[in-house]
Write an enzyme that holds these catalytic residues in place. Structure first.
Site, PDB file in Angstrom:
ATOM      1  N   GLY A  10      -5.210   8.035   9.222  1.00  0.00           N
ATOM      2  CA  GLY A  10      -5.547   6.446   9.357  1.00  0.00           C
ATOM      3  C   GLY A  10      -5.889   5.965  10.682  1.00  0.00           C
ATOM      4  N   ALA A 114       6.799   2.565  10.233  1.00  0.00           N
ATOM      5  CA  ALA A 114       5.739   1.709  10.774  1.00  0.00           C
ATOM      6  C   ALA A 114       5.835   0.043   9.729  1.00  0.00           C
ATOM      7  CB  ALA A 114       4.422   2.205  10.659  1.00  0.00           C
ATOM      8  N   TYR A 146       2.789  -7.987   0.703  1.00  0.00           N
ATOM      9  CA  TYR A 146       2.839  -6.879   1.956  1.00  0.00           C
ATOM     10  C   TYR A 146       3.943  -6.907   2.650  1.00  0.00           C
ATOM     11  CZ  TYR A 146       1.352  -4.369   5.946  1.00  0.00           C
ATOM     12  OH  TYR A 146       1.481  -3.364   7.110  1.00  0.00           O
ATOM     13  N   LYS A 150       7.108  -4.395   3.095  1.00  0.00           N
ATOM     14  CA  LYS A 150       7.580  -3.601   4.379  1.00  0.00           C
ATOM     15  C   LYS A 150       9.044  -4.089   4.730  1.00  0.00           C
ATOM     16  CE  LYS A 150       3.979  -1.413   6.099  1.00  0.00           C
ATOM     17  NZ  LYS A 150       4.242  -0.018   6.306  1.00  0.00           N
TER      18      LYS A 150
END
Ligand code: UDP
Length: 317
Positions: A10, A114, A146, A150
């Protein structure tokens, strides 16, 4: 050292692979995405890509068993996914993180996770330090899936840390640079880039007064490498970002100026870019003290210089 990077094909992952290889270490990238962003590494003797999902337990287990350090970057990222496919965001990001941590725990291998500045949500008290509150909207707004995914990943990290696993959580602030998403897709820099290079108007959502701190990828990668090496970082969440705050309108104006383009900057309603389930974040600014103290890194590339390099790179594609 043998470094495993999930999401290593990525945007940030490919630059991180470059950095570890440049140090003379070995890198394996586990990624579902095509290997376009690591094509330049195809012949590199220290580099390998395994095309599989982090949810493929057997493959993941074998790769973690052979690694000295694991970076977990594989995730579904980008506002268009948060509002377009929340199921994938939640499944891949939460379950994938649990799988990686479980495998790493079995082998007692350090993990750098991350995470994202998105976890702070629309908290209006900036700068965000690592202990700032998370302020998210209703679950009826898909955008927040999202940040939630996370944050769940971070909780998993800290839960494993309690059981003795060395983990570091990095919260990235709007990282950009060469090899970001395809033009017209993904994040604001690539959406503006497509418009800019075709001479079309740049579509600023709303009045464009919302701000971000765009972080050049080389700076983010230096911090990410340090997080893998420095014992002081273990067990901590650390912001990774520049503290140069700009409004989105100013970003658009700078891109037009740097590219010496005739594009206009126009204001559009959010429905013109995202169908539904979108809610913007008014200001996003990191406190960077912890990054400086624990990682020994500061953002060095000013926005104008980073944009110039990024525009040049996209023009060459
Ligand atoms: N944005 C914009 N025009 C676009 C796409 C995005 O003005 O065509 C704005 C968006 O509303 C947000 C900022 O750019 O305020 C950054 O958006 P991005 O999706 O890159 O990431 P975010 O920081 O919101 O996660």
């Amino acid at each position: 050292m043998r470094v495993l990077i999930t999401g290593g094909a990525g945007f940030v992952g490919s630059h991180l692979a470059d950095a570890w290889l440049a140090r003379g270490d070995e890198v394996t990238a586990l990624d579902l995405a095509p290997d376009t962003k690591v094509r330049h590494l195809r012949e590199h003797p220290g580099f390998k890509v395994v095309r599989a999902s982090v949810l493929d337990r057997d493959i993941l287990e074998g790769l973690v068993a052979r690694a000295d350090l694991v970076y977990h970057l594989a995730a579904v990222v980008g506002v268009e996914h948060y509002v377009g496919d929340p199921y994938q965001v939640l499944t891949v990001n939460i379950n994938g993180t649990q799988e990686v941590l479980t495998a790493a725990f079995r082998h007692q291998t350090k993990v750098v996770f991350a995470s994202t500045s998105e976890v702070y949500g629309r908290n209006t008290r900036v700068p965000f330090d690592e202990d700032s509150d998370r302020v998210l909207g209703s679950t009826a707004i898909d955008r927040w899936c999202y940040a939630t995914s996370k944050a769940a990943g971070e909780h998993f990290c800290f839960a494993f840390a309690r059981m003795g696993l060395p983990v570091v959580v990095l919260r990235y602030f709007n990282v950009y640079g060469p090899r970001l998403d395809q033009m017209d897709r993904g994040r604001v820099v690539t959406i503006f880039m497509g418009q800019l290079l075709r001479g079309e108007p740049l579509t600023v959502i709303g009045d464009g007064a919302q701000t971000r701190c765009f972080t050049y990828v080389d700076d983010a990668v230096r911090a990410t490498v340090a997080a893998g090496l420095r014992p002081e970082a273990v067990g901590r969440a650390i912001n990774v970002g520049s503290d140069e705050e700009v409004s989105v309108r100013e970003l658009a104006a700078r891109m037009v100026r740097i590219a010496d383009s005739a594009s206009l900057v126009i204001s559009v309603p959010e429905e013109a870019v995202y169908d539904r389930g979108y809610e913007d974040i008014p200001r996003r600014v990191p406190a960077v003290g912890r990054m400086r103290e624990l990682l020994g890194v500061e953002a060095e590339v000013p926005l104008d210089e980073g944009l110039r390099r990024t525009i040049e790179w996209f023009k060459r594609q």
